[in-house]
Each structure stands twice: as C-alpha cells, then as structure tokens.
Design an enzyme around this catalytic site. Sequence first.
Site, PDB file in Angstrom:
ATOM      1  N   GLY A 117      12.400  35.588   8.548  1.00  0.00           N
ATOM      2  CA  GLY A 117      11.785  35.917   9.835  1.00  0.00           C
ATOM      3  C   GLY A 117      10.839  37.086   9.704  1.00  0.00           C
ATOM      4  O   GLY A 117      10.465  37.468   8.593  1.00  0.00           O
ATOM      5  N   ASN A 118      10.430  37.643  10.830  1.00  0.00           N
ATOM      6  CA  ASN A 118       9.590  38.836  10.790  1.00  0.00           C
ATOM      7  C   ASN A 118       9.932  39.731  11.980  1.00  0.00           C
ATOM      8  O   ASN A 118      10.739  39.363  12.825  1.00  0.00           O
ATOM      9  CB  ASN A 118       8.099  38.456  10.758  1.00  0.00           C
ATOM     10  CG  ASN A 118       7.670  37.744  12.021  1.00  0.00           C
ATOM     11  OD1 ASN A 118       7.617  38.332  13.099  1.00  0.00           O
ATOM     12  ND2 ASN A 118       7.361  36.452  11.900  1.00  0.00           N
TER      13      ASN A 118
END
Length: 222
Positions: free
Chosen positions: A29-30
């Site tokens: 993810g980020n």
Amino acid sequence: FGEPLLAGRRVLVSAGPTYEDIDPVRFIGNRSSGKMGFAVAEAAAQAGAEVTLVAGPVGLATPAGVARRIDVRSAAQMHAAVLAAAAQADIYIGAAAVGDYRPQEVSAQKLKKRDGSELVLHLAENPDILASLSAQTAHPFLVGFAAETHDVASYAQGKLRHKGLDMIAANQVGGGLGFESADNALTLYWADGAAELPRTSKAELARQLVARVAERYRTARG
Ligand code: C5P
C-alpha cells in the site's frame, strides 16, 4: 452571488491509496490518507457539481453533498470504476495515490516464512488511469496530482504533458506537508499558466483548487 461555479457539471474524483494484495493477509500500500481527495469531492459538491467519489481503502466518512461513492481496493478495481464512470463525467480529478505495481500473482494461501532464504516478489505494472482516459477520443477535463519529494515543478510539468492532462496540482511531500498531514500547499500548472496555492488546510486548498478547475474548464470547454 449568482450560479454556483460548477452548477450542472458532473465531477468524478478518485481518492485514497490502493492496496495490492500479496496473500490473504498482506498487501502493498502507500501512505495516502484520502483527506485531500475527500476535501476536493466536498468542495466540488459545495460548488454545485454532481459528484461521484471513487475511494480506495480509507477510514473516512462520505463528505456532505457527494451524490455517489464507489469503494475499491486495488489499482485495477479503481481503473475499472473510474473508466466506467468517466463517460458520465465532465471533469475528472485524480487525487488517488494509485499503486504503480501489483504482485504478479496473488497467493491463495498465507505465505510462510522461509528460514534464512530471501523472498522475491515479482511485480507487474498497473495501467495509468489518467493516461487511459486521455487516450480516449472523448474524455472529461483531466486534473492530476503530483506528489514529489524533489524537482516538483519539472516532474509536474512533465506529467502534465506525458499524461495528456488539462491541469496538474503539484505538492512537495515531506516537511509536515502532503500525505497524512492536515495542511498542504499546491502549485497548479496548465499548458500556458501556473498558480501558487500557499500552505493552508486541505479543506481550504480544495475550495481554491475547485475554483481554479472551474475557471480553466470554462475556458477550455465553454
Ligand atoms: O505518475 P504519478 O503516479 O506520480 O502521477 C500521479 C497522478 O497520476 C495522480 O493524479 C494519480 O491519481 C494518477 N495516476 C493514475 N494511474 C496510475 C498512477 C497514477 O491515474 N496508475
């Protein structure tokens, strides 16, 4: 007074991160919180637009006035949702931090630790949502975001051209600004101009951005 800036316009906004699954319990993810994109959706609704919000995995309530929200998880799901909704949109504002890569294979079972030996993940490139839209003959007015750690102006202007955008909103990540922070500052670029939106709350910045988008949209599309 008079007509709200975006009365009768349909605005599509993407927001948040994407999660790219590795196995049933892990993902790539980020750090996007979705706050900027949600603020943009709220500001567009306040400006009189009919707003569709495509949201990645975030823990945020749907802003007041947003007509419809589509929740997605991966970049592929966001790509499909945005392309399907874009035919009914006058303006697309891509505020999502879309993952550039996804694991080539998603393991059906939880990966086990491999004592002492390294684990190699093979990643496949995700399609660029904005570039896919700009490649279509009829497409909405396109606004992108560029979160950069350095050389903000040159990377942002490069993305404006390469992705075929009408406008790009660039911000420097770091120094208490950008991802996960309440404040932000943006520089807007379009083909023959630029504007500085100095540091303020994401809500206020979103209102200023939406006003600029409405102005450029009127100039470009009438
Ligand atoms: O190239 P970069 O990812 O930095 O560009 C950011 C802009 O491009 C954002 O507006 C983001 O929503 C959009 N983007 C996209 N599809 C991707 C990656 C980024 O539309 N696969």
